[in-house]
Write a protein that holds these residues in place. Structure first.
Motif, PDB file in Angstrom:
ATOM      1  N   UNK A 162      24.638  15.500 -15.788  1.00 17.17           N
ATOM      2  CA  UNK A 162      24.028  14.177 -15.645  1.00 17.17           C
ATOM      3  C   UNK A 162      22.530  14.306 -15.421  1.00 17.17           C
ATOM      4  N   UNK A 163      21.862  13.170 -15.545  1.00 22.07           N
ATOM      5  CA  UNK A 163      20.451  13.077 -15.188  1.00 22.07           C
ATOM      6  C   UNK A 163      20.356  13.000 -13.662  1.00 22.07           C
ATOM      7  N   UNK A 164      19.307  13.571 -13.103  1.00 17.77           N
ATOM      8  CA  UNK A 164      19.118  13.586 -11.655  1.00 17.77           C
ATOM      9  C   UNK A 164      19.018  12.155 -11.137  1.00 17.77           C
ATOM     10  N   UNK A 165      19.886  11.753 -10.203  1.00 25.70           N
ATOM     11  CA  UNK A 165      19.850  10.390  -9.673  1.00 25.70           C
ATOM     12  C   UNK A 165      18.639  10.170  -8.768  1.00 25.70           C
ATOM     13  N   UNK A 166      18.229   8.923  -8.640  1.00 23.70           N
ATOM     14  CA  UNK A 166      17.059   8.583  -7.827  1.00 23.70           C
ATOM     15  C   UNK A 166      17.276   9.001  -6.375  1.00 23.70           C
ATOM     16  N   UNK A 167      18.396   8.631  -5.792  1.00 27.59           N
ATOM     17  CA  UNK A 167      18.689   9.007  -4.414  1.00 27.59           C
ATOM     18  C   UNK A 167      19.862   9.981  -4.427  1.00 27.59           C
ATOM     19  N   UNK A 168      19.553  11.255  -4.471  1.00 27.24           N
ATOM     20  CA  UNK A 168      20.582  12.283  -4.639  1.00 27.24           C
ATOM     21  C   UNK A 168      21.552  12.327  -3.467  1.00 27.24           C
ATOM     22  N   UNK A 169      21.069  12.128  -2.247  1.00 23.91           N
ATOM     23  CA  UNK A 169      21.956  12.160  -1.082  1.00 23.91           C
ATOM     24  C   UNK A 169      23.009  11.057  -1.159  1.00 23.91           C
ATOM     25  N   UNK A 170      22.593   9.857  -1.502  1.00 24.83           N
ATOM     26  CA  UNK A 170      23.546   8.752  -1.667  1.00 24.83           C
ATOM     27  C   UNK A 170      24.529   9.048  -2.788  1.00 24.83           C
TER      28      UNK A 170
END
Length: 106
Positions: free
Chosen positions: A30-38
């Motif tokens: 996947x593409x890196x999500x904006x808020x990775x921790x969430x």
């Protein structure tokens, strides 16, 4: 254009993995999500091995002509593998068939 490059990175990893070139199959690409921790906390359980592509920024931005610009862009690849033995096995792999995170970025 940035999204196209990220998707192309993931497509190349998937194609090589699906063709048996790596000896394993990615479960998450996947593409890196904006808020990775969430993002990680919302998952029911991570599907290892994984890879995320990310746009890392642009530099040397030059105007080529009216309305056209050229930039040198950087992209990153974040990979993850799970191995309960130890940290070295997570990075290098263990027994035959066990994937390490170093192998994931090949």
């Amino acid at each position: 254009m940035i999204g196209l490059v990220e998707n192309a990175m993931l497509a190349r990893l998937k194609a090589f993995s699906d063709a048996g070139g790596l000896g394993y199959t990615y479960r998450t690409l996947e593409s890196w999500p904006v808020n990775f921790d969430e993002y990680l906390s919302s998952l029911q359980g991570q599907q290892y091995p994984c890879a995320w592509s990310a746009f890392a920024g642009a530099h040397n931005i030059d105007r080529v002509s009216r309305g056209r610009w050229r930039a040198h862009c950087a992209f990153g690849l974040v990979v993850a593998a799970k191995n309960v033995r130890n940290e070295s096995s997570r990075r290098l792999g263990g027994a035959p068939g066990e994937v390490g995170s170093y192998q994931l970025a090949i």
